[in-house]
Scaffold this motif. Structure first.
Motif, PDB file in Angstrom:
ATOM      1  N   MET B   1     -68.963  29.262  -6.983  1.00  0.00           N
ATOM      2  CA  MET B   1     -68.913  28.504  -8.232  1.00  0.00           C
ATOM      3  C   MET B   1     -68.412  29.393  -9.374  1.00  0.00           C
ATOM      4  O   MET B   1     -67.440  29.096 -10.066  1.00  0.00           O
ATOM      5  N   GLU B   2     -69.123  30.560  -9.558  1.00  0.00           N
ATOM      6  CA  GLU B   2     -68.734  31.460 -10.644  1.00  0.00           C
ATOM      7  C   GLU B   2     -67.358  32.056 -10.400  1.00  0.00           C
ATOM      8  O   GLU B   2     -66.562  32.248 -11.329  1.00  0.00           O
ATOM      9  N   GLU B   3     -67.080  32.328  -9.115  1.00  0.00           N
ATOM     10  CA  GLU B   3     -65.779  32.901  -8.781  1.00  0.00           C
ATOM     11  C   GLU B   3     -64.677  31.880  -9.044  1.00  0.00           C
ATOM     12  O   GLU B   3     -63.602  32.209  -9.565  1.00  0.00           O
ATOM     13  N   GLU B   4     -64.977  30.653  -8.709  1.00  0.00           N
ATOM     14  CA  GLU B   4     -64.013  29.577  -8.954  1.00  0.00           C
ATOM     15  C   GLU B   4     -63.721  29.452 -10.452  1.00  0.00           C
ATOM     16  O   GLU B   4     -62.566  29.266 -10.867  1.00  0.00           O
ATOM     17  N   LEU B   5     -64.763  29.573 -11.258  1.00  0.00           N
ATOM     18  CA  LEU B   5     -64.588  29.480 -12.710  1.00  0.00           C
ATOM     19  C   LEU B   5     -63.690  30.598 -13.236  1.00  0.00           C
ATOM     20  O   LEU B   5     -62.882  30.392 -14.149  1.00  0.00           O
ATOM     21  N   ALA B   6     -63.853  31.791 -12.662  1.00  0.00           N
ATOM     22  CA  ALA B   6     -63.021  32.921 -13.091  1.00  0.00           C
ATOM     23  C   ALA B   6     -61.547  32.620 -12.826  1.00  0.00           C
ATOM     24  O   ALA B   6     -60.680  32.850 -13.685  1.00  0.00           O
ATOM     25  N   HIS B   7     -61.260  32.082 -11.644  1.00  0.00           N
ATOM     26  CA  HIS B   7     -59.862  31.733 -11.320  1.00  0.00           C
ATOM     27  C   HIS B   7     -59.353  30.643 -12.257  1.00  0.00           C
ATOM     28  O   HIS B   7     -58.203  30.676 -12.705  1.00  0.00           O
ATOM     29  N   LYS B   8     -60.222  29.688 -12.563  1.00  0.00           N
ATOM     30  CA  LYS B   8     -59.807  28.605 -13.462  1.00  0.00           C
ATOM     31  C   LYS B   8     -59.475  29.165 -14.843  1.00  0.00           C
ATOM     32  O   LYS B   8     -58.491  28.750 -15.477  1.00  0.00           O
ATOM     33  N   VAL B 155     -70.197  42.231 -10.373  1.00  0.00           N
ATOM     34  CA  VAL B 155     -68.984  41.855 -11.112  1.00  0.00           C
ATOM     35  C   VAL B 155     -67.980  41.202 -10.173  1.00  0.00           C
ATOM     36  O   VAL B 155     -67.771  41.667  -9.035  1.00  0.00           O
ATOM     37  N   TYR B 156     -67.396  40.118 -10.648  1.00  0.00           N
ATOM     38  CA  TYR B 156     -66.257  39.510  -9.950  1.00  0.00           C
ATOM     39  C   TYR B 156     -65.100  39.501 -10.933  1.00  0.00           C
ATOM     40  O   TYR B 156     -65.179  38.906 -12.011  1.00  0.00           O
ATOM     41  N   PHE B 157     -64.026  40.206 -10.566  1.00  0.00           N
ATOM     42  CA  PHE B 157     -62.876  40.354 -11.465  1.00  0.00           C
ATOM     43  C   PHE B 157     -61.650  39.737 -10.815  1.00  0.00           C
ATOM     44  O   PHE B 157     -61.367  39.981  -9.633  1.00  0.00           O
ATOM     45  N   VAL B 158     -60.908  38.964 -11.583  1.00  0.00           N
ATOM     46  CA  VAL B 158     -59.639  38.427 -11.074  1.00  0.00           C
ATOM     47  C   VAL B 158     -58.635  38.448 -12.217  1.00  0.00           C
ATOM     48  O   VAL B 158     -58.996  38.223 -13.374  1.00  0.00           O
TER      49      VAL B 158
END
Lengths: 430, 471
Positions: B1-8, B155-158
């Motif tokens: 969910m959070e990772e998806e938001l980062a990509h969005k 941390v999830y960075f994109v």
């Protein structure tokens, strides 16, 4: 509101609680050498929860609201596992009086205009480049406590720091405002630019004792340290030179240092503290005499006194510091100096010992050698090395006019500060 | 969910016309336990985080953050950043560019024998009480403040160039503050220990022996009535002082954002100008910054711009060899980033930071150094220090210090002040010991202020003829 959800989740499970919800909306523009280095916006909400069960207490900070229930459940379940601590009763129900400025919409247009004005002011006054920051901030604080206190405090603040350079010489313009319309960016730019323009090719003085004329930027830095040292918590752990000084003369008899919970122009203003006590007015130094520590309920209970409305759950501290009692003008202070140094800014204050108050701080930006009441030439490479008790005792006089100072690195609690003349401070030169 | 938001978030920014965008979901958990004068304070914990979005729009670097991790909030944050970047561009131009870096997908962790999720206040309490019991044994100590804390960062960075970095890093630290009194004199000591990994890292870096050493040294320090005769002396400094010198006098001024003036109104600029390979010290001077040192407090494998971390040799044989860069300054200098970009939390921009900055060890022994100094001063540790904003004029005030007489350690002395400038200091460096020891610190920089964990370190160092003063 998250605080009401939090109350519903923990209210029946603990003896006492204080739940504070901070909602922040901010804008930042940073610039240097004629270009924008950062335009930042942000909003966040964060809960600070303090709870007690019998002789046990705990505190937590939460901003991940998606699982508020799970996090608070875990928090409450662990309180009983903790040690016995000093638990004081939270302050009784009170009426809060709000006095301040609040505009939920940070004035972006005014911030952008202020950047242009500050830079123009600096260049127009003789600088060849500048760097700086303007921050605009809307801060809403809501509180609910188990003793029946509820309230919301809304504040707007703007801080500007522009530093101007001409060659390696520099000057700073620093201030803080509670209204966008009060921002005087061009004046601050001019102050920074002028000081950079007139402080080139500085001389090196010899080590020694000099009378020093501290600008409001510098006196704010010193007085913030004095105000912070009035924390009863810091006195308890040997981190304050004011330990054991109650009722003693600590400085010039004209000088009073007052902490205001709310004051016109004070960007640290709050109607209530973290325990729900109404903030008030505390004369830390009254006509030269150390008059009062700053307390929260826990330190007040230990010291057999009342809270001064300065919580911090753990550590009480000042909100807005104001220096009163000055009778002079800056021209009079300058004119009275036989041999000394006029200092416009300082930075990097560090203590050798907090309990003795021995410290040193770097003189930053423009500084000038003064002889027989006249500025002779710019000087550089200096460090003020003194102790807070000695410096306070050596205050000769200070100005009636004051200026709000708050800036990165040196003055975190807003201080309404005068220019102060101090005799015989030790200056070392490299 | 959070990772998806980062990509969005990244995609929304690109759709809005940004030339670059990145998103960092940065979640933090903390736990702390403290004793004041032996009395426990309320144990504390924290769970906070959110998303920080950075973008480049018409050469303006925009940033926005939100702690609410849902689609509407993230969209609003990106739109707010774009709009404010455009509006700010009416005041001044933006000239931001980013160096070309390789797209990477990676996951890095710190080793934890005991996972953060399994650490309780009791684990920290045992350690704090142990330190306190050691401090209590010395009757001269009047006030004691001891805290032990742990932090887990996920941390999830994109970014818009297809780099994706996940990380899980935990760190622990202990702070011991002791105030002693004797016959009207006081001595005050702050010491911080810190490292990365599970709580077991404290067994390596915050040992009972290190705390005992601090406590045992107090009587000699506080009872000393001798100080130094002002003048030039041969000086041996211990690793703690080597570390602070490396950090303040070399690490900070070699941060490229200071060199270009970006920090001019805050931490200041630098004695290094442009791309100079300036000589600042003797041939003995070797200084490095290395985020990859195992279990170090400043440990990371990829920086906050997704660039792989590596050791930076800042000064080689007395000459500036390499600055600390992020992608913004690397672009200006026409080089690759050396992965010095760090952010302390989700709500602040990543900026150039040190990690573990240290003087490289040499080939001497400490005793050999004392013999070589013959007559002089040994400064083991410090309390007060500061340095000016171009990192030239600096001061270190000895906490534990001794005379060196005839090549042997003599009496303890107090109030020794080493106040000098950068080239004067480093040009007098005559030798480095084989030891390499680190101290933990929290380095402050940026506006808003960001404190990040670092190690400072080095060997014992011998300086010839430094000017010393006294308090």
């Amino acid at each position: 509101m998250y605080r009401e959800r939090a109350r519903a989740l923990i209210g029946e499970k603990v003896d006492q609680y204080s739940i504070i919800e901070h909602r922040i909306n901010e804008r930042i523009i940073r610039f240097f050498n004629g270009s924008i280095s950062l335009a930042a916006t942000g909003s966040s909400t964060i809960l600070h929860v303090y709870a007690t069960v019998g002789k046990k207490s705990s505190m937590t900070v939460i901003n991940s609201m998606a699982d508020l229930e799970g996090q608070l459940k875990a928090f409450v379940s662990k309180i009983n596992l903790g040690p016995d601590v000093d638990v004081a009763e939270l302050p009784p129900r009170a009426n809060y009086h709000f006095n301040g400025d609040a505009d939920e919409q940070v004035d972006e247009e005014m911030m952008v205009a202020s950047v242009k004005e500050a830079i123009h002011g600096a260049i127009d006054a003789g600088a060849d480049r500048s760097a700086g920051i303007i921050r605009g901030n809307y801060h809403e604080i809501g509180i609910i406590t188990s003793s029946g206190n509820e309230g919301v405090d809304r504040r707007t603040s703007y801080t500007i720091n522009i530093r101007a350079f001409k060659g390696s010489a520099s000057g700073s313009g620093i201030s803080a405002f509670t209204r966008a319309s009060a921002i005087n960016a061009e004046d601050l730019g001019r102050e920074a630019g002028k000081n950079s323009a007139i402080s080139g090719n500085p001389h090196r003085l010899e080590d020694g004792q000099y009378d020093v004329l501290l600008s409001p930027n510098v006196s704010a830095s010193i007085m913030e340290l004095v105000g912070a040292s009035a924390s009863a918590f810091l006195a308890e752990i040997g981190m304050s030179f004011l330990k054991g000084m109650s009722g003693k003369t600590v400085t010039n008899g004209d000088l009073s240092l007052i902490d205001y919970g709310q004051v016109d122009g004070g960007v640290g203003s709050r109607a209530f503290d973290d325990e729900g006590a109404p903030t008030g007015t505390t004369e830390i130094i009254k006509s030269g005499t150390f008059n009062s520590y700053l307390h929260n309920s826990t330190t007040a209970k230990k010291w057999n006194t009342s809270t001064t409305g300065n919580a911090g759950i753990i550590e009480p501290g000042p909100w807005n510091l104001v220096i009163k009692g000055g009778r002079s003008t800056e021209e009079e202070l300058l004119g009275s100096m036989k041999r000394g140094i006029m200092v416009t800014n300082n930075w990097y204050t560090r203590f050798n010992s907090y309990i003795t108050g021995e410290f040193s701080t770097l003189i930053r930006d423009a500084a000038f050698y003064v002889e027989d009441g006249r500025i002779k030439y710019p000087v550089a490479g200096m460090r003020l090395s003194d102790s807070l008790p000695r410096l306070l005792q050596n205050i000769v006089s200070f100005t009636e006019t004051t200026k709000w100072v708050k800036w990165w690195g040196e003055v975190s609690v807003p201080v309404k500060a005068p220019a102060i003349l101090v005799s015989g401070s030790r200056i070392s030169i490299v | 969910m959070e990772e998806e938001l980062a990509h969005k978030a990244v995609n929304i920014a690109l759709s809005a016309g940004c030339s670059y965008s990145e998103a960092r979901v940065h979640m933090v958990q903390q736990i702390a336990y403290a004793l004041n004068n032996g009395n426990p304070l309320p144990p504390s914990s924290a769970t906070y985080g959110g998303i920080g979005i950075r973008l480049v729009r018409n050469g303006i670097l925009g940033f926005s953050y939100s702690n609410i991790l849902d689609e509407d909030s993230v969209k609003a944050a990106v739109e707010s950043a774009v709009k404010f970047a455009e509006r700010s561009g009416r005041a001044l131009d933006g000239k931001v560019g980013l160096s070309n870096e390789r797209a990477i997908t990676a996951y890095w962790v710190t080793d934890e024998r005991k996972k953060f999720e399994d650490v309780s206040h009791d684990d920290l309490r045992e350690r704090a009480e142990d330190y306190d019991s050691i401090a209590k044994q010395e009757n001269l100590i009047g006030e004691r403040s001891i805290s032990v804390s742990g932090q887990l960062s996920k941390v999830y960075f994109v970014n818009s160039e297809n780099t994706i970095i996940r990380s899980r890093s935990s760190r622990y630290s202990a702070m011991v503050i002791l105030t002693a009194h004797y016959d009207g004199q006081t001595a005050q000591r702050f010491v911080q220990y810190g490292g990365s990994g599970g709580p077991e890292v404290l067994e390596k870096i915050a040992t009972r022996e290190r705390v005992q050493e601090e406590v045992k040294s107090i009587p000699a320090i506080i009872k000393s009535f001798r100080s130094v005769e002002p003048g030039r002396h041969n000086v041996v400094v211990g690793p703690e002082i080597s570390g602070i010198m490396a950090h303040e006098s070399v690490g900070h001024p070699l941060e490229a954002d200071r060199v270009i003036g970006r920090e001019g109104a805050q931490g200041g600029e630098s004695y290094v100008k442009g791309n100079e390979r300036v000589k600042i010290g003797s041939d003995q001077m070797y200084v490095s910054d290395d985020p990859t040192v195992p279990y170090s407090y400043g440990y990371y494998m990829f920086d906050e711009e997704g660039v792989k971390a590596r050791k930076k040799r800042l000064v080689v044989s007395g000459e500036v060899n390499e600055l600390l860069h992020n992608r913004e300054t690397a672009f200006i200098y026409g080089v690759k980033s050396n992965a010095a970009s760090r952010a302390s939390a989700f709500d602040v921009e990543p900026i150039i930071r040190m990690s573990n900055t240290f003087i490289e060890p040499g080939d001497m022994g400490m005793e050999e150094m004392i013999r070589e100094a013959k007559n002089g001063i040994y400064m083991k540790s410090f309390m007060e220090w500061n340095i000016d904003d171009i990192r030239m004029n600096q001061r270190y005030v000895g906490y534990e210090a001794y005379e060196i007489n005839g090549g042997e350690l003599g009496q303890p002395i107090r109030g020794v002040i080493l106040e000098t400038n950068t080239p004067e200091l480093w040009s007098r460096l005559a030798g480095r010991s084989r030891d390499l020891q680190f101290s933990a610190a929290t380095c402050g920089k940026g506006d808003p202020e960001q404190g990040v964990p670092v190690w400072t370190g080095g060997p014992y160092m011998l300086f010839n003829g430094l000017y010393l003063r006294r308090r």
